[in-house]
Design an enzyme around this catalytic site. Structure first.
Site, PDB file in Angstrom:
ATOM      1  N   PHE A  10      -9.448  29.704 -58.359  1.00 38.08           N
ATOM      2  CA  PHE A  10      -8.810  30.763 -58.862  1.00 38.08           C
ATOM      3  C   PHE A  10      -7.284  30.696 -58.546  1.00 38.08           C
ATOM      4  O   PHE A  10      -6.942  30.711 -57.541  1.00 38.08           O
ATOM      5  CB  PHE A  10      -9.274  32.164 -58.282  1.00 38.08           C
ATOM      6  CG  PHE A  10      -8.725  33.317 -58.875  1.00 38.08           C
ATOM      7  CD1 PHE A  10      -8.986  33.705 -60.268  1.00 38.08           C
ATOM      8  CD2 PHE A  10      -7.598  34.131 -58.508  1.00 38.08           C
ATOM      9  CE1 PHE A  10      -8.425  34.737 -60.947  1.00 38.08           C
ATOM     10  CE2 PHE A  10      -6.782  35.062 -59.036  1.00 38.08           C
ATOM     11  CZ  PHE A  10      -7.469  35.398 -60.350  1.00 38.08           C
ATOM     12  N   ASP A  68      -2.832  25.991 -53.078  1.00 36.33           N
ATOM     13  CA  ASP A  68      -2.497  27.441 -53.327  1.00 36.33           C
ATOM     14  C   ASP A  68      -2.865  28.182 -52.145  1.00 36.33           C
ATOM     15  O   ASP A  68      -4.169  28.361 -51.821  1.00 36.33           O
ATOM     16  CB  ASP A  68      -3.368  27.703 -54.529  1.00 36.33           C
ATOM     17  CG  ASP A  68      -3.344  29.276 -55.020  1.00 36.33           C
ATOM     18  OD1 ASP A  68      -2.801  30.065 -54.212  1.00 36.33           O
ATOM     19  OD2 ASP A  68      -4.005  29.402 -56.098  1.00 36.33           O
ATOM     20  N   LYS A 123       0.117  36.957 -51.465  1.00 35.56           N
ATOM     21  CA  LYS A 123      -0.866  38.254 -50.972  1.00 35.56           C
ATOM     22  C   LYS A 123      -0.173  38.702 -49.808  1.00 35.56           C
ATOM     23  O   LYS A 123       0.464  40.012 -49.815  1.00 35.56           O
ATOM     24  CB  LYS A 123      -2.306  37.890 -50.884  1.00 35.56           C
ATOM     25  CG  LYS A 123      -3.012  37.816 -52.367  1.00 35.56           C
ATOM     26  CD  LYS A 123      -4.461  37.630 -52.083  1.00 35.56           C
ATOM     27  CE  LYS A 123      -5.010  37.864 -53.533  1.00 35.56           C
ATOM     28  NZ  LYS A 123      -5.246  36.847 -54.205  1.00 35.56           N
TER      29      LYS A 123
HETATM   30  C1  LIG Z   1      -5.051  36.405 -55.748  1.00 37.10           C
HETATM   31  C2  LIG Z   1      -4.727  34.610 -56.053  1.00 37.10           C
HETATM   32  C3  LIG Z   1      -3.944  34.524 -56.848  1.00 37.10           C
HETATM   33  C4  LIG Z   1      -3.290  35.351 -57.938  1.00 37.10           C
HETATM   34  O1  LIG Z   1      -2.487  36.169 -57.322  1.00 37.10           O
HETATM   35  P1  LIG Z   1      -1.742  37.563 -58.156  1.00 37.10           P
HETATM   36  O2  LIG Z   1      -0.776  38.031 -56.931  1.00 37.10           O
HETATM   37  O3  LIG Z   1      -2.789  38.538 -58.373  1.00 37.10           O
HETATM   38  O4  LIG Z   1      -0.924  36.990 -59.490  1.00 37.10           O
HETATM   39  C5  LIG Z   1      -3.608  32.897 -57.102  1.00 37.10           C
HETATM   40  N1  LIG Z   1      -4.220  32.289 -56.323  1.00 37.10           N
HETATM   41  C6  LIG Z   1      -5.229  32.600 -55.268  1.00 37.10           C
HETATM   42  C7  LIG Z   1      -5.934  31.636 -54.346  1.00 37.10           C
HETATM   43  C8  LIG Z   1      -5.532  33.941 -55.107  1.00 37.10           C
HETATM   44  O5  LIG Z   1      -6.253  34.414 -54.240  1.00 37.10           O
END
Ligand SMILES: *Cc1c(COP(=O)(O)O)cnc(C)c1O
Length: 400
Positions: free
Chosen positions: A138, A223, A252
Site C-alpha cells: 500500500f 516506504d 504518519k
Molecule cells: C498510510 C500509508 C500511506 C499513505 O499515506 P497518506 O498520508 O494517507 O497519503 C502510504 N504508505 C504506507 C506504507 C502507509 O501506511
C-alpha cells in the site's frame, strides 16, 4: 453538540468515502479519548499511527501553538528555521543526505518516485522509468501511488492508471529478478506491509533486494510512512533489517498529529533534484515542523526502550488470549490473526468495551501511541481478554 447530531450532519455533508466507527471523539489526553457524552476510550490506534505522543502532549501542543502565534506559513519562497532544523535531525538520525517535505504519505511516495526517475533518466535513458513494487503493498491514494499499490482492489474505477509500474510477489527474489530489465528504475517496498495485513518481509529477502539494486543501480525506495519514526522500536524500521536504502519516505507518525510527509534521499538521488524539479505549497510548514521537531527530539534511547518493553509486554499478553492464532509485525505495529473470529467483529466488541483498535485485511491491528505505559498495556490486555473470552466463533474455524 451531541454525538447523534454530529454523526447526522456528517452523513448529510461529508462525502461518504469512509466507513467510520459510529462514535464521536471530542477531546483526548495521552492514550485516553472522550466523547461528547462523557464516553471514555483507551486508544490503541493513535489515529492510524499518527499520534506518536498520544493526544495533546503538552510539549508538542506548546511548540505548535507557540509557532502558530509567531508565524504560521510563508511558502517555500522564504526560509524558516523549524523546517531546516527538522531536516537536519532527520539526516543525522538516518544517515540520509537531504529531505523534501510534503504533507502526506502519498505525496512523499510521489516525491520518491519522481526523484528515482530523475536519477535514472539523468544517468541512463529516457525510458528507464519502471518502478517495481510488491504484491499486497500500500503506497497511497493518488493516481500514481494507487498504481504503485500492488492490490487489484485498488485498481478499479479511476483509470487510466499510470504506466511504468510492475508488481513482484513479496519474498520471492527470483520473481523480482525476472521483472528487472533495461527499463527498470527503482524498487519500492514496505518492510512491514501495514494495510496489507501487518506482514514483515523476510530479512534475507530484503538483503537480496538491496544486492540486486546495487548490481543494477536501481534506486531502492523504502516506504516507512507507517513503520518509521519509532513505531517498531528503532527510529527507522530499516535498522532492524540493517538496510541502507537510497530513499526513505516518512509521514504518519512524524508530525505527532499534524499533516507532514518527508522524502529522505541519499546524495546520489538528491543531486538531480534541483530548483523547479519538485515543490509543495504547504511543504515544510513551520507549525507542522515545530510539532515534528518535538516528536523527533522525544525519541531518545529511553523512549525507544519503552517502545520495545511495551511491545514485548503487549505481545506476550496477546499470545495468552483465547482465539489468537498468531501475532505479526515488529514493535508497536501489531497484527493479530484469529482462528475463528472476524477481525471486524472483534473491533466492534472492543469499541463497545472502550478500547479502540484497527483492522488490516483479516487481522486485528494495534498501533498504540508510543508513549504508552505498562499500566496502559495491562488495561488494553484486560479489555481484550474480556472481549475475546465472551466471543463466539464468527468465522469458520481454520485448520491450525
Ligand atoms: C498510510 C500509508 C500511506 C499513505 O499515506 P497518506 O498520508 O494517507 O497519503 C502510504 N504508505 C504506507 C506504507 C502507509 O501506511
Amino acid at each position: 453538540m451531541d454525538s447523534e447530531k454530529v454523526i447526522k450532519r456528517d452523513g448529510e455533508y461529508v462525502l461518504h468515502t469512509y466507513n467510520r466507527n459510529p462514535i464521536v471523539l471530542e477531546k483526548g489526553h495521552g492514550l485516553r479519548a472522550a466523547g461528547p457524552e462523557g464516553q471514555q476510550y483507551l486508544d490503541f490506534t493513535s489515529g492510524i499511527g499518527v499520534n506518536s505522543l498520544g493526544y495533546c502532549d503538552l510539549d508538542w501542543a506548546e511548540a505548535v501553538s507557540e509557532q502558530a502565534h509567531k508565524l504560521q506559513h510563508t511558502s517555500n519562497l522564504y526560509y524558516t528555521a523549524p523546517c531546516g532544523k527538522l531536516a537536519k535531525k532527520l539526516c543525522k538520525r538516518t544517515g540520509m543526505s537531504k529531505v523534501f517535505f510534503g504533507n502526506s504519505g502519498a505525496e512523499a511516495n510521489e516525491g520518491a518516485i519522481k526523484a528515482a526517475r530523475k536519477y535514472s533518466v539523468d544517468h541512463y535513458r529516457k525510458d528507464r522509468t519502471t518502478v517495481i513494487t510488491l504484491v499486497n503493498s500500500f503506497h497511497g491514494r493518488t493516481i500514481a501511488t494507487l498504481t504503485a499499490t500492488g492490490q487489484e482492489v485498488f485498481h478499479n474505477y479511476f483509470g487510466p492508471f499510470n504506466e511504468g509500474f510492475l508488481y513482484a510477489p513479496a519474498g520471492d527474489i527470483e520473481a523480482l529478478e525476472e521483472l528487472v530489465d533495461r527499463t527498470t528504475c527503482a524498487v519500492m517496498l514496505e518492510l512491514i506491509q501495514g494495510e496489507g495485513g501487518v506482514m514483515a518481509l523476510d530479512p534475507d529477502y530484503v538483503q537480496a533486494v538491496r544486492k540486486l539494486c546495487d548490481e543494477k543501480d536501481l534506486v531502492l525506495i523504502v516506504d516507512e510512512v507507517q513503520t518509521g519514526v519509532g513505531r517498531t522500536g528503532t527510529f527507522l524500521c530499516c535498522e532492524h533489517y540493517n538496510l541502507k536504502p537510497d530513499v526513505v519516505t516518512l509521514a504518519k507518525g512524524l508530525g505527532g498529529g499534524l499533516p507532514i510527509g518527508a522524502v529522505l534521499m541519499n546524495e546520489k538521488v538528491a543531486e538531480g533534484m534541483g530548483p523547479g524539479t519538485h515543490g509543495s505549497t504547504f511543504g515544510g510548514n513551520p507549525v507542522v515542523c515545530a510539532g515534528a521537531n518535538v516528536v523527533v527530539d522525544r525519541m531518545d534511547q529511553s523512549f525507544l526502550a519503552n517502545v520495545n518493553e511495551r511491545a514485548v509486554q503487549l505481545r506476550a499478553g496477546i499470545a495468552k488470549l483465547p482465539h489468537v492464532k498468531s501475532i505479526s509485525g515488529i514493535g508497536l505495529m501489531v497484527g493479530i490473526e484469529f482462528y475463528d473470529l472476524k477481525a471486524a467483529d472483534v473491533l466492534a466488541a472492543c469499541r463497545e468495551a472502550g478500547l479502540l483498535v484497527l483492522t488490516a485485511k483479516t487481522r486485528l491491528r494495534l498501533l498504540p501511541p508510543l508513549t504508552l505505559s505498562e499500566h496502559d498495556v495491562d488495561m488494553a490486555l484486560e479489555i481484550l481478554s474480556d472481549v475475546l473470552g465472551k466471543m463466539e466463533p464468527t468465522a469458520p474455524k481454520e485448520q491450525a
